[in-house]
Design an enzyme around this catalytic site. Structure first.
Site: not given
Ligand code: DOR
Ligand code: ZN
Ligand code: ZN
Length: 427
Positions: A58, A61-62, A92, A175, A223, A290, A294
């Site tokens: 999980h 990688f954006r 994405n 999720h 998660h 996960d 950011h």
């Molecule tokens: O905290 C989280 N950030 N939970 C998620 O399910 C998505 C993730 C994200 O993509 O930033």
């Molecule tokens: Zn999630």
């Molecule tokens: Zn996630």
């Protein structure tokens, strides 16, 4: 050929002293004592443990969505420095959402040219793409039951039709947080962890499990943060679940220290639940991070999520030093179980015929986790400055040395972008 000499080989149920012979095909040829192979390269591993490389099922990688936060090259570098040789990347949300076959194919190309470690891509479920998802050929589907401010969200009705449409034996990964309860609680509370309380998670998980039971379909819950949800999963044969190390190693008590960095979905729980989660770790547990990078500037604006792919194995190894886990358990929950649950039978254990995805670990060495040595582009980690024992000395991916540690937390990523291959589950 490569011979790893003198290591102690960790499997999901034993530790044996053995040399490992790796063939030119990148697979483990044979194992045993006193191995010698003609024209072989010798890797000295006396005093080291050889673990199956971890699989993080999980990560976000954006790429190509927001490469200022991470991309396949940096994300996979972070994976390798943390002993993770294979990842499963989430769809994405935007630019473009991975909810169409063409966006999925475009992302596969990007991953193939940029990933340093092996990978698999999850298809995204939207309100209306049931047929396209089911016919895409993708090995897994991701359903968000919460509002993600993107196409990647499903009402319960839409989720049910995905559960019906997607091939029954392929995992639908969910999720599970209940949007209606979040909205109701937003009227009364401001604190993130109060709005998204344990019942937000529990009600959504109950819904998913009920559908899995009715339709007798394969489901994976992402998660999980509460013992009760894990107990519920254990009642059903086709259901697997994962725990994020963040919920094992952090709780709401850490929010003072972490401040705005501490926001994650599902949120950190209280210390009691954290302790119960540790007690839940068992034969069926999968650890997945996960990894949700950011930039700090986005965290300041309230973005939820932690980077994690580079810290998962180091934290778990440190837990072995603290006698909270055994090395065999780590091999099971970080490698063997995810490989089995997602049907990647060439990985997840050190045995003849398997891919030579091997991490050599020195359990005596101490080092400090820093954002810098974890290599994620996001530039921070909730575990900054934590001292851990157990250093990742070498990581082999399909028999090639992909990462070499310096014994102090740093090291060199040797696998180049494009070395990673797409994993094809056996269906
Ligand atoms: O905290 C989280 N950030 N939970 C998620 O399910 C998505 C993730 C994200 O993509 O930033
Ligand atoms: Zn999630
Ligand atoms: Zn996630």
């Amino acid at each position: 050929m490569i011979v790893i000499k003198g290591s102690r080989v960790v499997t999901h149920d034993s530790i044996i002293a053995a040399d490992i012979v790796i063939g030119d095909d990148g697979k483990i040829a044979t194992m045993g004592r006193g191995m010698r192979a003609a024209r072989s390269e010798r890797v000295e591993a006396e005093g080291l443990f050889a673990l199956p490389a971890a699989i993080d099922s999980h990560v976000h990688f954006r790429d190509p969505e927001d490469v200022s936060k991470e991309d396949f090259s940096t994300g996979s570098a972070s994976a390798l420095c943390g002993g993770v040789a294979a990842i499963m990347d989430m769809p994405n949300y935007r630019n473009p959402p991975t909810t169409t076959v063409s966006a999925y194919r475009q992302k596969l190309q990007i991953a193939s040219s940029k990933s340093r470690c092996d990978f698999l891509l999850r298809f995204g479920a939207s309100e209306h793409n049931q047929q396209e998802a089911a016919e895409s050929g993708a090995p897994q589907l991701k359903v968000f039951l919460t509002d993600t401010k993107s196409e990647l969200s499903c009402s319960k009705q839409a989720a049910i039709s995905h559960f019906r449409a997607f091939p029954r034996e392929k995992p639908v990964c969910v999720h599970a947080e209940e949007q209606s309860r979040i909205e109701e609680r937003q009227k009364h509370y401001r604190a993130h962890e109060k709005i998204r309380d344990k019942l937000v998670a529990r009600y959504a998980s109950e819904f998913v499990l009920e559908q899995a039971r009715k339709l007798n379909r394969r489901v994976h819950l992402c998660h999980l943060t509460t013992a009760l949800e894990i107990e519920m999963c254990r009642q059903l044969p086709n259901v697997t679940y994962e725990i994020n190390p963040a919920h094992l190693f952090l709780s709401i008590s850490d929010l003072k220290r972490l401040g705005f960095l501490g926001k994650v979905n599902p949120p950190l729980r209280d210390r009691r639940e954290q302790a119960l989660l540790w007690r839940c770790i068992g034969e069926d547990t999968i650890i997945a991070t996960d990894h949700a990078p950011h930039l700090i500037s986005h965290k300041l604006e309230g973005a939820p999520g932690f980077p994690g792919v580079g810290t998962m194995l180091p934290l778990m190894l440190n837990a072995v030093r603290q006698r909270r886990l055994t090395l065999e358990q780590v091999a099971r929950i970080c490698s063997y179980n995810p490989a089995r649950a997602f049907r990647i039978f060439s990985k997840g254990e050190i045995s003849a015929g398997a891919d030579a995805d091997i991490v050599l670990v020195d359990m005596k060495k101490r080092w400090k986790i820093t954002a810098e040595n974890r290599l994620s582009k996001c530039g921070w980690t909730p575990f900054e400055g934590w001292e851990v024992r157990g250093s990742i000395e070498k990581v082999f991916l399909r028999g090639t040395l992909a990462y070499e540690g310096d014994g102090k937390g740093g090291g060199e990523v040797l696998a180049k972008p494009g070395f990673g291959r797409e994993m094809k589950p056996r269906q």
